[in-house]
Design a protein around this motif. Structure first.
Motif, PDB file in Angstrom:
ATOM      1  N   ILE A  61       0.836  -1.203   0.000  1.00  0.00           N
ATOM      2  CA  ILE A  61       0.000   0.000   0.000  1.00  0.00           C
ATOM      3  C   ILE A  61       0.868   1.250   0.000  1.00  0.00           C
ATOM      4  N   ALA A  62       0.501   2.224  -0.841  1.00  0.00           N
ATOM      5  CA  ALA A  62       1.217   3.502  -0.921  1.00  0.00           C
ATOM      6  C   ALA A  62       0.299   4.522  -1.562  1.00  0.00           C
ATOM      7  N   VAL A  63       0.664   5.794  -1.473  1.00  0.00           N
ATOM      8  CA  VAL A  63      -0.069   6.866  -2.137  1.00  0.00           C
ATOM      9  C   VAL A  63       0.717   7.305  -3.362  1.00  0.00           C
ATOM     10  N   LEU A  64       0.098   7.195  -4.529  1.00  0.00           N
ATOM     11  CA  LEU A  64       0.709   7.632  -5.776  1.00  0.00           C
ATOM     12  C   LEU A  64      -0.342   8.327  -6.629  1.00  0.00           C
ATOM     13  N   ASP A  65       0.013   9.488  -7.166  1.00  0.00           N
ATOM     14  CA  ASP A  65      -0.860  10.223  -8.086  1.00  0.00           C
ATOM     15  C   ASP A  65      -2.243  10.501  -7.490  1.00  0.00           C
ATOM     16  N   GLY A  66      -2.253  10.824  -6.187  1.00  0.00           N
ATOM     17  CA  GLY A  66      -3.507  11.222  -5.552  1.00  0.00           C
ATOM     18  C   GLY A  66      -4.457  10.091  -5.220  1.00  0.00           C
ATOM     19  N   ARG A  67      -3.991   8.856  -5.271  1.00  0.00           N
ATOM     20  CA  ARG A  67      -4.835   7.698  -4.933  1.00  0.00           C
ATOM     21  C   ARG A  67      -4.088   6.794  -3.954  1.00  0.00           C
ATOM     22  N   ILE A  68      -4.862   6.086  -3.122  1.00  0.00           N
ATOM     23  CA  ILE A  68      -4.264   5.052  -2.273  1.00  0.00           C
ATOM     24  C   ILE A  68      -4.189   3.785  -3.100  1.00  0.00           C
ATOM     25  N   ARG A  69      -2.984   3.387  -3.414  1.00  0.00           N
ATOM     26  CA  ARG A  69      -2.783   2.213  -4.244  1.00  0.00           C
ATOM     27  C   ARG A  69      -2.783   0.969  -3.365  1.00  0.00           C
ATOM     28  N   ILE A  70      -3.654   0.044  -3.669  1.00  0.00           N
ATOM     29  CA  ILE A  70      -3.726  -1.235  -2.955  1.00  0.00           C
ATOM     30  C   ILE A  70      -3.093  -2.272  -3.871  1.00  0.00           C
ATOM     31  N   GLY A  71      -1.783  -2.434  -3.708  1.00  0.00           N
ATOM     32  CA  GLY A  71      -1.012  -3.274  -4.610  1.00  0.00           C
ATOM     33  C   GLY A  71      -0.212  -2.422  -5.583  1.00  0.00           C
ATOM     34  N   LEU A  72       1.080  -2.756  -5.732  1.00  0.00           N
ATOM     35  CA  LEU A  72       1.957  -2.022  -6.645  1.00  0.00           C
ATOM     36  C   LEU A  72       2.559  -2.986  -7.660  1.00  0.00           C
TER      37      LEU A  72
END
Length: 303
Positions: A61-72
């Protein structure tokens, strides 16, 4: 903005959650603030592989481009690992990272928040934050403890980070109503070391027993999380007496340089890495992988 636009799960994780398959959340500060490059990327990929080998699906989980990414995916993982302007996001910072579009790595607290929103019930990390030594004057207490008291996610860790005041951390968790369970041990682990000298409040020996605890706890409204303290494998630990010497030296260095707030833990971890000539990093990698495997087993038992 709604939860559906706030979160961006991968297709695999979206389908897995819809089908009730086991999913394990993973934080991202270990990538950006916990390990040097390229060890951070290699460890992140290895931990995800460990979870898959145990029959569960990893969700970093991380924040990228203004969204909380669930899975990278691999590209985003590499991008995060090499970025230099990543926010360290706890509860207070998560919305700011999203609203400003800045990249953000999630701490234990923020990962728990995101995992709950996504419907993920188990989360593997290295160690939780807690009460810092000298907190009676500095008031330096991690938001992780409040999050554990409010957010119903099971956190698998090798205890609190050993540079903290573990007895005070345990007292705060008790006040917050958080069950602290040692896995297969009668004594709480101290991150790099299997022993802390502190008796564990509870002991459970199987993933199925832990899953049963989580299911039972969910019958009560308003309950928070569960902390599973999983000792580092014996062959990879640094004994407590030896480790305490390194911790004391590193904290003294931080005090001398007037390091405060969120910068204390990354600074001290970096100093310990130098003092141990890299041994602390090898132990850190071992314990994170060990926690991920147990978290996968718990997620499978819950599913």
């Amino acid at each position: 903005m709604t939860h559906s636009t706030l979160l961006q799960p991968t297709d695999e994780i979206h389908q897995a959650l819809a089908d009730g398959k086991p999913v394990v959340a993973l934080e991202s500060t270990i990538i950006t603030h916990g390990m040097p490059y390229p060890d951070n990327v290699a460890t992140a990929r290895q931990v995800e592989a460990d979870i898959r080998e145990r029959g569960a699906i990893p969700a970093t989980i991380a924040v990228l481009d203004g969204r909380i990414r669930i899975g990278l995916d691999d590209a985003d993982l590499e991008r995060l690992a090499q970025a230099t302007d990543v926010m360290k996001c706890s509860r207070a910072d998560l919305a700011l990272a999203i609203s400003t579009g800045r990249p953000g790595a999630t701490t234990v607290a923020a990962t728990m928040m995101a995992a709950e929103l996504a419907g993920i019930r188990v989360f593997a990390t290295g160690g939780i934050g807690g009460v810092h030594k000298g907190a009676e004057t500095s008031f330096d207490v991690s938001a992780d403890l409040d999050e554990l008291g409010r957010t119903p996610v099971c956190v698998v860790a090798a205890g609190a980070k050993a540079l903290l005041d573990i007895p005070k951390t345990l007292e705060v968790l008790e006040t917050r109503g958080v069950p602290v369970v040692a896995y297969g041990a009668d004594e709480l682990p101290a991150f790099w070391s299997r022993q802390s000298g502190i008796a564990a409040p509870f002991r459970l020996d199987t993933a199925e027993e832990i899953a049963n605890l989580i299911k039972t706890r969910q019958l009560f409204g308003g309950h928070g999380g569960v902390l599973i303290a999983n000792p580092v494998p014996t062959d990879d630990q640094i004994p407590q007496a030896e480790m305490n010497q390194y911790i004391d030296q590193a904290i003294a260095m931080a005090t001398k340089k007037k390091v405060t707030g969120k910068e204390v833990t990354p600074f001290v971890l970096g100093a310990i890495y130098e003092l141990t000539k890299g041994r602390s990093l090898a132990t850190n990698i071992s314990l994170v992988r060990n926690n991920a495997r147990l978290a996968a087993d718990i997620a499978k038992a819950l599913a």
